[in-house]
Design a protein around this motif. Structure first.
Motif, PDB file in Angstrom:
ATOM      1  N   ASP A   1      -1.443   1.512  -8.811  1.00 39.67           N
ATOM      2  CA  ASP A   1      -2.434   0.826  -7.981  1.00 39.67           C
ATOM      3  C   ASP A   1      -2.378  -0.688  -8.088  1.00 39.67           C
ATOM      4  O   ASP A   1      -2.985  -1.392  -7.284  1.00 39.67           O
ATOM      5  CB  ASP A   1      -3.844   1.306  -8.333  1.00 39.67           C
ATOM      6  CG  ASP A   1      -4.074   2.739  -7.912  1.00 39.67           C
ATOM      7  OD1 ASP A   1      -3.376   3.204  -6.986  1.00 39.67           O
ATOM      8  OD2 ASP A   1      -4.941   3.404  -8.508  1.00 39.67           O
ATOM      9  N   ALA A   2      -1.662  -1.214  -9.082  1.00 36.99           N
ATOM     10  CA  ALA A   2      -1.587  -2.664  -9.273  1.00 36.99           C
ATOM     11  C   ALA A   2      -0.300  -3.266  -8.714  1.00 36.99           C
ATOM     12  O   ALA A   2      -0.054  -4.455  -8.852  1.00 36.99           O
ATOM     13  CB  ALA A   2      -1.710  -2.997 -10.757  1.00 36.99           C
ATOM     14  N   LEU A   3       0.544  -2.451  -8.077  1.00 34.63           N
ATOM     15  CA  LEU A   3       1.813  -2.937  -7.541  1.00 34.63           C
ATOM     16  C   LEU A   3       1.572  -3.931  -6.414  1.00 34.63           C
ATOM     17  O   LEU A   3       0.781  -3.678  -5.508  1.00 34.63           O
ATOM     18  CB  LEU A   3       2.643  -1.760  -7.026  1.00 34.63           C
ATOM     19  CG  LEU A   3       4.101  -2.054  -6.716  1.00 34.63           C
ATOM     20  CD1 LEU A   3       4.862  -2.389  -7.990  1.00 34.63           C
ATOM     21  CD2 LEU A   3       4.729  -0.845  -6.044  1.00 34.63           C
TER      22      LEU A   3
ATOM     23  N   ALA B   1       0.831  -1.211   0.000  1.00 34.08           N
ATOM     24  CA  ALA B   1       0.000   0.000   0.000  1.00 34.08           C
ATOM     25  C   ALA B   1       0.867   1.263   0.000  1.00 34.08           C
ATOM     26  O   ALA B   1       0.577   2.217  -0.728  1.00 34.08           O
ATOM     27  CB  ALA B   1      -0.939  -0.006   1.209  1.00 34.08           C
ATOM     28  N   ARG B   2       1.925   1.264   0.775  1.00 34.91           N
ATOM     29  CA  ARG B   2       2.804   2.438   0.813  1.00 34.91           C
ATOM     30  C   ARG B   2       3.532   2.621  -0.512  1.00 34.91           C
ATOM     31  O   ARG B   2       3.683   3.737  -1.003  1.00 34.91           O
ATOM     32  CB  ARG B   2       3.804   2.318   1.958  1.00 34.91           C
ATOM     33  CG  ARG B   2       3.129   2.479   3.323  1.00 34.91           C
ATOM     34  CD  ARG B   2       4.121   2.419   4.416  1.00 34.91           C
ATOM     35  NE  ARG B   2       4.304   3.788   4.883  1.00 34.91           N
ATOM     36  CZ  ARG B   2       5.039   4.111   5.908  1.00 34.91           C
ATOM     37  NH1 ARG B   2       5.671   3.185   6.583  1.00 34.91           N
ATOM     38  NH2 ARG B   2       5.155   5.358   6.280  1.00 34.91           N
ATOM     39  N   LEU B   3       3.988   1.498  -1.102  1.00 37.31           N
ATOM     40  CA  LEU B   3       4.670   1.577  -2.387  1.00 37.31           C
ATOM     41  C   LEU B   3       3.715   2.046  -3.488  1.00 37.31           C
ATOM     42  O   LEU B   3       4.103   2.818  -4.362  1.00 37.31           O
ATOM     43  CB  LEU B   3       5.282   0.226  -2.762  1.00 37.31           C
ATOM     44  CG  LEU B   3       6.479  -0.202  -1.920  1.00 37.31           C
ATOM     45  CD1 LEU B   3       6.867  -1.630  -2.250  1.00 37.31           C
ATOM     46  CD2 LEU B   3       7.653   0.739  -2.106  1.00 37.31           C
ATOM     47  N   ARG B   4       2.466   1.591  -3.446  1.00 38.09           N
ATOM     48  CA  ARG B   4       1.472   2.037  -4.424  1.00 38.09           C
ATOM     49  C   ARG B   4       1.247   3.543  -4.296  1.00 38.09           C
ATOM     50  O   ARG B   4       1.126   4.251  -5.295  1.00 38.09           O
ATOM     51  CB  ARG B   4       0.155   1.274  -4.258  1.00 38.09           C
ATOM     52  CG  ARG B   4       0.245  -0.168  -4.770  1.00 38.09           C
ATOM     53  CD  ARG B   4      -1.114  -0.827  -4.850  1.00 38.09           C
ATOM     54  NE  ARG B   4      -1.719  -1.068  -3.551  1.00 38.09           N
ATOM     55  CZ  ARG B   4      -1.620  -2.199  -2.865  1.00 38.09           C
ATOM     56  NH1 ARG B   4      -0.933  -3.211  -3.346  1.00 38.09           N
ATOM     57  NH2 ARG B   4      -2.205  -2.334  -1.695  1.00 38.09           N
ATOM     58  N   ALA B   5       1.207   4.045  -3.075  1.00 37.56           N
ATOM     59  CA  ALA B   5       1.018   5.479  -2.850  1.00 37.56           C
ATOM     60  C   ALA B   5       2.201   6.279  -3.384  1.00 37.56           C
ATOM     61  O   ALA B   5       2.024   7.334  -4.000  1.00 37.56           O
ATOM     62  CB  ALA B   5       0.811   5.755  -1.363  1.00 37.56           C
ATOM     63  N   ILE B   6       3.401   5.773  -3.191  1.00 36.19           N
ATOM     64  CA  ILE B   6       4.610   6.471  -3.639  1.00 36.19           C
ATOM     65  C   ILE B   6       4.725   6.453  -5.155  1.00 36.19           C
ATOM     66  O   ILE B   6       5.033   7.466  -5.781  1.00 36.19           O
ATOM     67  CB  ILE B   6       5.870   5.841  -3.000  1.00 36.19           C
ATOM     68  CG1 ILE B   6       5.884   6.121  -1.497  1.00 36.19           C
ATOM     69  CG2 ILE B   6       7.139   6.357  -3.662  1.00 36.19           C
ATOM     70  CD1 ILE B   6       6.909   5.301  -0.737  1.00 36.19           C
ATOM     71  N   THR B   7       4.469   5.296  -5.762  1.00 33.17           N
ATOM     72  CA  THR B   7       4.667   5.142  -7.206  1.00 33.17           C
ATOM     73  C   THR B   7       3.457   5.532  -8.036  1.00 33.17           C
ATOM     74  O   THR B   7       3.581   5.756  -9.228  1.00 33.17           O
ATOM     75  CB  THR B   7       5.027   3.688  -7.557  1.00 33.17           C
ATOM     76  OG1 THR B   7       3.913   2.841  -7.210  1.00 33.17           O
ATOM     77  CG2 THR B   7       6.289   3.232  -6.844  1.00 33.17           C
ATOM     78  N   GLY B   8       2.279   5.564  -7.415  1.00 33.36           N
ATOM     79  CA  GLY B   8       1.059   5.827  -8.155  1.00 33.36           C
ATOM     80  C   GLY B   8       0.573   4.629  -8.947  1.00 33.36           C
ATOM     81  O   GLY B   8      -0.344   4.735  -9.750  1.00 33.36           O
TER      82      GLY B   8
ATOM     83  N   SER C   1       4.094  -4.654 -11.045  1.00 35.47           N
ATOM     84  CA  SER C   1       2.728  -4.286 -11.362  1.00 35.47           C
ATOM     85  C   SER C   1       1.992  -5.506 -11.908  1.00 35.47           C
ATOM     86  O   SER C   1       2.470  -6.180 -12.809  1.00 35.47           O
ATOM     87  CB  SER C   1       2.706  -3.173 -12.407  1.00 35.47           C
ATOM     88  OG  SER C   1       1.384  -2.790 -12.681  1.00 35.47           O
ATOM     89  N   ALA C   2       0.844  -5.781 -11.340  1.00 36.36           N
ATOM     90  CA  ALA C   2       0.012  -6.902 -11.799  1.00 36.36           C
ATOM     91  C   ALA C   2      -1.153  -6.351 -12.599  1.00 36.36           C
ATOM     92  O   ALA C   2      -2.282  -6.807 -12.485  1.00 36.36           O
ATOM     93  CB  ALA C   2      -0.474  -7.722 -10.610  1.00 36.36           C
ATOM     94  N   SER C   3      -0.873  -5.367 -13.427  1.00 33.74           N
ATOM     95  CA  SER C   3      -1.927  -4.704 -14.194  1.00 33.74           C
ATOM     96  C   SER C   3      -2.558  -5.664 -15.200  1.00 33.74           C
ATOM     97  O   SER C   3      -1.925  -6.632 -15.622  1.00 33.74           O
ATOM     98  CB  SER C   3      -1.362  -3.484 -14.920  1.00 33.74           C
ATOM     99  OG  SER C   3      -0.536  -3.901 -15.989  1.00 33.74           O
ATOM    100  N   PRO C   4      -3.764  -5.384 -15.619  1.00 32.73           N
ATOM    101  CA  PRO C   4      -4.431  -6.248 -16.593  1.00 32.73           C
ATOM    102  C   PRO C   4      -3.724  -6.286 -17.941  1.00 32.73           C
ATOM    103  O   PRO C   4      -3.977  -7.142 -18.752  1.00 32.73           O
ATOM    104  CB  PRO C   4      -5.822  -5.639 -16.746  1.00 32.73           C
ATOM    105  CG  PRO C   4      -5.939  -4.577 -15.731  1.00 32.73           C
ATOM    106  CD  PRO C   4      -4.595  -4.301 -15.157  1.00 32.73           C
ATOM    107  N   ARG C   5      -2.801  -5.361 -18.169  1.00 34.26           N
ATOM    108  CA  ARG C   5      -2.079  -5.315 -19.441  1.00 34.26           C
ATOM    109  C   ARG C   5      -0.934  -6.319 -19.493  1.00 34.26           C
ATOM    110  O   ARG C   5      -0.098  -6.274 -20.381  1.00 34.26           O
ATOM    111  CB  ARG C   5      -1.535  -3.900 -19.675  1.00 34.26           C
ATOM    112  CG  ARG C   5      -2.629  -2.855 -19.802  1.00 34.26           C
ATOM    113  CD  ARG C   5      -2.072  -1.485 -20.122  1.00 34.26           C
ATOM    114  NE  ARG C   5      -0.975  -1.074 -19.264  1.00 34.26           N
ATOM    115  CZ  ARG C   5      -1.135  -0.455 -18.084  1.00 34.26           C
ATOM    116  NH1 ARG C   5      -2.333  -0.169 -17.641  1.00 34.26           N
ATOM    117  NH2 ARG C   5      -0.088  -0.108 -17.377  1.00 34.26           N
TER     118      ARG C   5
END
Length: 132
Positions: free
Chosen positions: A14-16, A5-12, A110-114
């Motif tokens: 949301d799929a990290l 959650a902290r890394l997602r906030a820092i990097t922007g 990132s576990a993004s759908p892409r």
């Protein structure tokens, strides 16, 4: 989950999330070092490598170059975390002359759908080297 959650906030990103690459436990005894390098991308999406210092009685420093090419350094205190984006930051660990440093390394991606968590050939090469 708190770290993610902290890394997602820092990097922007949301799929990290933690990757499926195994955690690595390393001990740097006297004489151990790591030369200048960039961490190799193992996934199609940008990956973050987290180095958690478990214990550090060594005199060794971690050095990196900043965006302007200036060399920076730090002594990694126990219970501290260094985060490096693969293929980006040039860094090294200076030789241990006395004491010992213990770390645990984790990989977030990132576990993004892409298909960002798609594995590159380097994933398998690093995993093979790690397991042998």
């Amino acid at each position: 989950e708190r770290v993610a959650a902290r890394l997602r906030a820092i990097t922007g990103d949301d799929a990290l999330a933690p990757s499926d690459y195994p955690l690595e436990y390393r001990v740097y005894p006297p004489g151990a070092s790591m030369e200048w390098h960039r961490d190799e991308a193992m996934y199609a999406a940008p990956q973050l490598e987290l180095v958690y210092t478990v214990e550090n009685t060594s005199d060794s420093l971690t050095e990196w170059t900043d965006r302007r090419g200036v060399v920076r350094s730090t002594w990694a205190a126990p219970n501290s975390l260094i985060v490096v984006r693969a293929e980006a930051a040039l860094h090294r660990v200076l030789g241990v002359r006395r004491g010992e440093r213990e770390i645990v390394k984790a990989v977030y991606v990132s576990a993004s759908p892409r298909g960002g968590d798609e594995k590159l050939p380097a994933y398998f090469a690093n995993l093979d080297a790690y397991l042998t």
